[in-house]
Design an enzyme around this catalytic site. Structure first.
Site, PDB file in Angstrom:
ATOM      1  CG  MET A 157      19.938-123.499  11.735  1.00  0.00           C
ATOM      2  SD  MET A 157      18.843-124.953  11.615  1.00  0.00           S
ATOM      3  CE  MET A 157      19.982-126.263  12.041  1.00  0.00           C
TER       4      MET A 157
ATOM      5  CB  SER B  36      23.111-124.897   5.087  1.00  0.00           C
ATOM      6  OG  SER B  36      22.329-125.907   5.631  1.00  0.00           O
ATOM      7  CD  GLN B  37      18.440-121.455   7.982  1.00  0.00           C
ATOM      8  OE1 GLN B  37      17.569-122.264   8.281  1.00  0.00           O
ATOM      9  NE2 GLN B  37      18.741-120.438   8.786  1.00  0.00           N
TER      10      GLN B  37
ATOM     11  CG  ASP C 158      24.212-133.231   4.041  1.00  0.00           C
ATOM     12  OD1 ASP C 158      23.920-133.250   5.254  1.00  0.00           O
ATOM     13  OD2 ASP C 158      24.289-132.199   3.367  1.00  0.00           O
TER      14      ASP C 158
ATOM     15  CG  HIS D 268      25.257-129.924   5.765  1.00  0.00           C
ATOM     16  ND1 HIS D 268      24.629-129.869   4.551  1.00  0.00           N
ATOM     17  CD2 HIS D 268      24.874-128.815   6.442  1.00  0.00           C
ATOM     18  CE1 HIS D 268      23.889-128.770   4.493  1.00  0.00           C
ATOM     19  NE2 HIS D 268      24.026-128.115   5.621  1.00  0.00           N
TER      20      HIS D 268
END
Ligand code: NAG
Ligand code: NAG
Ligand code: NAG
Length: 296
Positions: free
Chosen positions: A27, A101-102, A221, A277
């Site tokens: 994202m 990530s996503q 994270d 992250h």
């Protein structure tokens, strides 16, 4: 040279070509900017000579790619990518996939929903994915606990509204442990790919066709809550503190997604690295990911 040697040499050449790698960005990112996945692609090409790396652009240009990360329903994004991968002749001998990530849960959905229609997908590497969803906002851990809770409640109120589910990507993997039923009933994406409502055997079969499923968690994270979702862990139902690991969870115990079977077969690899992250060093990436899972 004897003629019959030529096919043998060709086979040798083909088999020496490294397995291609498909990347799906996170994202707020795009496929190809020089400060993010663009340079990661070059890094992979440098460390795996001759490799074909496809960094997925979701849309016709960079701006669309960026916007679609927030506003294009993941179910449509997954369909779009399935078609793109099927049409790419450079992937026809099989490939590895890597999510950021996503992008991790989205590329997993590609594996599960259309793996049987694509060339063999060998290894999947998940970097900081939200496989059991999220219940928190970025940097919330650093705020006062009550403030976080209020924001979470607000988001929770709106996230399962059908308009929001269909218009905001992040709502489709919002997972409220205080209200598992609403999540189960209304999550248009995550509850489906996790076989929460029904068990789709195609998903199990396709995921099990992976050779390795490598799950990387970032120990410090501050973006993803809880960070254990990166290993398929999540909050125990009914509260938002106590965590349940994959091996203690319903999805595993009932083997709703075939993860237990994969675990027993040694296909699930759990890795963690210190840092926030998506923060890793090049040395860590080469030693722990590239050499063991992406080099051959
Ligand atoms: C690409 O452009 C077409 C025409 O403008 C548009 O309809 C389509 O939605 C775009 N694709 C994506 C994935 O955004
Ligand atoms: C299971 O997933 C496959 C692949 O996405 C799909 O074609 C099929 O319709 C799904 N089955 C059910 C019962 O939802
Ligand atoms: C990072 O996480 C590890 C493991 O959870 C912890 O031991 C360490 O103290 C953390 N480091 C920082 C700087 O927060």
């Amino acid at each position: 040279m004897r003629l019959w040697l030529i096919p043998l040499l060709l086979i040798k050449l083909i088999s020496a070509t490294p397995t291609p790698i498909v990347l799906w960005h996170g994202m707020g990112d795009t496929c190809c900017m020089s400060f993010s996945l663009g340079s990661f692609k070059i890094f992979l090409e440098k460390n795996i000579p001759g490799v074909y790396v496809l960094s997925l652009q979701i849309g016709n240009n960079t701006v669309e790619d960026f916007e679609n990360g927030y506003f294009m329903n993941p179910n449509l994004q997954v369909e779009y990518v399935c078609e793109k991968l099927a049409a790419d002749p450079k992937l026809s001998n099989g490939f590895n996939v890597m999510g950021f990530s996503q992008g991790c849960q989205f590329i997993r959905a590609v594996v599960q929903r259309c793996g049987h229609k694509l060339p063999q997908i060998k290894n999947m590497v998940s970097l900081g994915g939200q496989h059991q969803g999220i219940y928190g906002i970025p940097h919330c851990g650093a705020l006062r606990h009550e403030t976080c809770d209020d924001v979470r409640k607000l988001l929770n109120y709106a996230a399962y509204n059908s308009w929001v589910q269909n218009s905001l990507v992040q709502a489709t993997y919002w997972h409220d442990p205080l209200d598992e039923r609403t999540y189960e009933a209304n999550s248009v994406f995550l509850a489906d790919i996790n076989n929460v409502r029904t068990v789709n055997k195609t998903y199990i079969q396709n995921l099990n066709n992976l050779e390795r499923f490598v799950l990387v968690m970032f120990d410090n994270d501050s973006i993803v809550q809880p960070k254990e979702t990166e290993w398929f862990g999540f909050y125990a139902p009914g509260q938002a503190e106590k965590l349940v690991s994959l091996r203690e969870s319903k999805i595993y115990l009932q083997d709703r997604l075939g993860l237990k079977k994969m675990d027993k077969a040694g296909k699930l690899i759990f890795l963690s690295t210190p840092g926030d992250h998506l923060r890793f060093t090049e040395e860590w990436m080469i030693k722990n990911i590239i050499k063991p899972y992406l080099s051959s």
